[in-house]
Write an enzyme that holds these catalytic residues in place. Structure first.
Site, short mmCIF file in Angstrom:
data_model
loop_
_atom_site.label_atom_id
_atom_site.label_comp_id
_atom_site.label_asym_id
_atom_site.label_seq_id
_atom_site.Cartn_x
_atom_site.Cartn_y
_atom_site.Cartn_z
N ILE A 107 21.36 67.69 85.02
CA ILE A 107 22.85 67.54 85.65
C ILE A 107 23.37 68.90 86.01
CG2 ILE A 107 23.67 67.56 83.32
CD1 ILE A 107 25.69 65.58 84.27
N CYS A 108 24.34 68.90 86.97
CA CYS A 108 25.02 70.10 87.34
C CYS A 108 24.19 71.35 87.79
CB CYS A 108 26.10 70.38 85.93
SG CYS A 108 27.23 71.97 86.40
#
Length: 188
Positions: A107-108
């Site tokens: 994620i991210c």
């Protein structure tokens, strides 16, 4: 049997992205293992997030056996992602899991770590805006909070962390249990 999920924590990890996933996966019955990633000092299990929150990991990354895992989930945070990229032990784990078609999620900023470890290659993905410019030969999906391409699952950032966690829980646990936890957390 409960899915065994590794969440490697490196100095500078994004706390919402890590703890949200840990919480949801554990609520849905997954066994979550937190591993401290620090190639220089393997003496401590305490890992500091980008916001200064200190989390005690279960094990050191060098103590993890990939053959005992069903998935690995990388939280973002710029410094944390750079430290994940630098980890040779994480590289070995990711390579083994990916070769077996096990879930490799990020994620991210952390999809960059998947790319740098030769996991995210020629696949659809999403990430924090601007990180996609550093990931070559893959297909960025700007309008999707979560993208799954085969065994690779990616998400955008802190605000998508719970959605990402529920998605992973439905795959690693059961869709029914994931929906029950979502309802209990007022997410439905």
């Amino acid at each position: 049997m409960a899915a065994r999920v590794l969440i490697p924590l490196a100095k500078g990890f994004e706390e919402i992205e890590a703890i949200s996933v840990v919480d949801v996966l554990r609520r849905t019955g997954c066994e979550v293992i937190l591993a401290a990633v620090d190639e220089k000092s393997q003496e401590t299990l305490i890992v500091e997030s980008q916001g200064g929150v200190k989390v005690v990991a279960d094990l050191k990354i060098t103590e993890i056996q990939a053959d005992n895992l069903d998935a690995v989930v990388l939280p973002g945070g710029w410094e944390g992602t750079q430290n994940l990229i630098a980890s040779s032990a994480l590289h070995t784990i990711l390579s083994e899991l990916n070769a077996k078609g096990k879930i490799c999620a990020a994620i991210c900023a952390a999809p960059l770590a998947l790319f740098k470890h030769n996991i995210l290659i020629n696949q659809n993905f999403t990430c924090y805006p601007s990180i996609e410019e550093m990931i070559e030969n893959s297909n960025y999906k700007a309008d999707s909070n979560i993208v799954q391409d085969s065994n690779i699952i990616t998400s955008r950032g802190p605000a998508t962390a719970l959605e990402f966690a529920f998605y992973l829980a439905s795959l690693l646990g059961s869709e029914q249990k994931s929906k029950e936890v979502q309802a209990g957390m007022l997410s439905l």
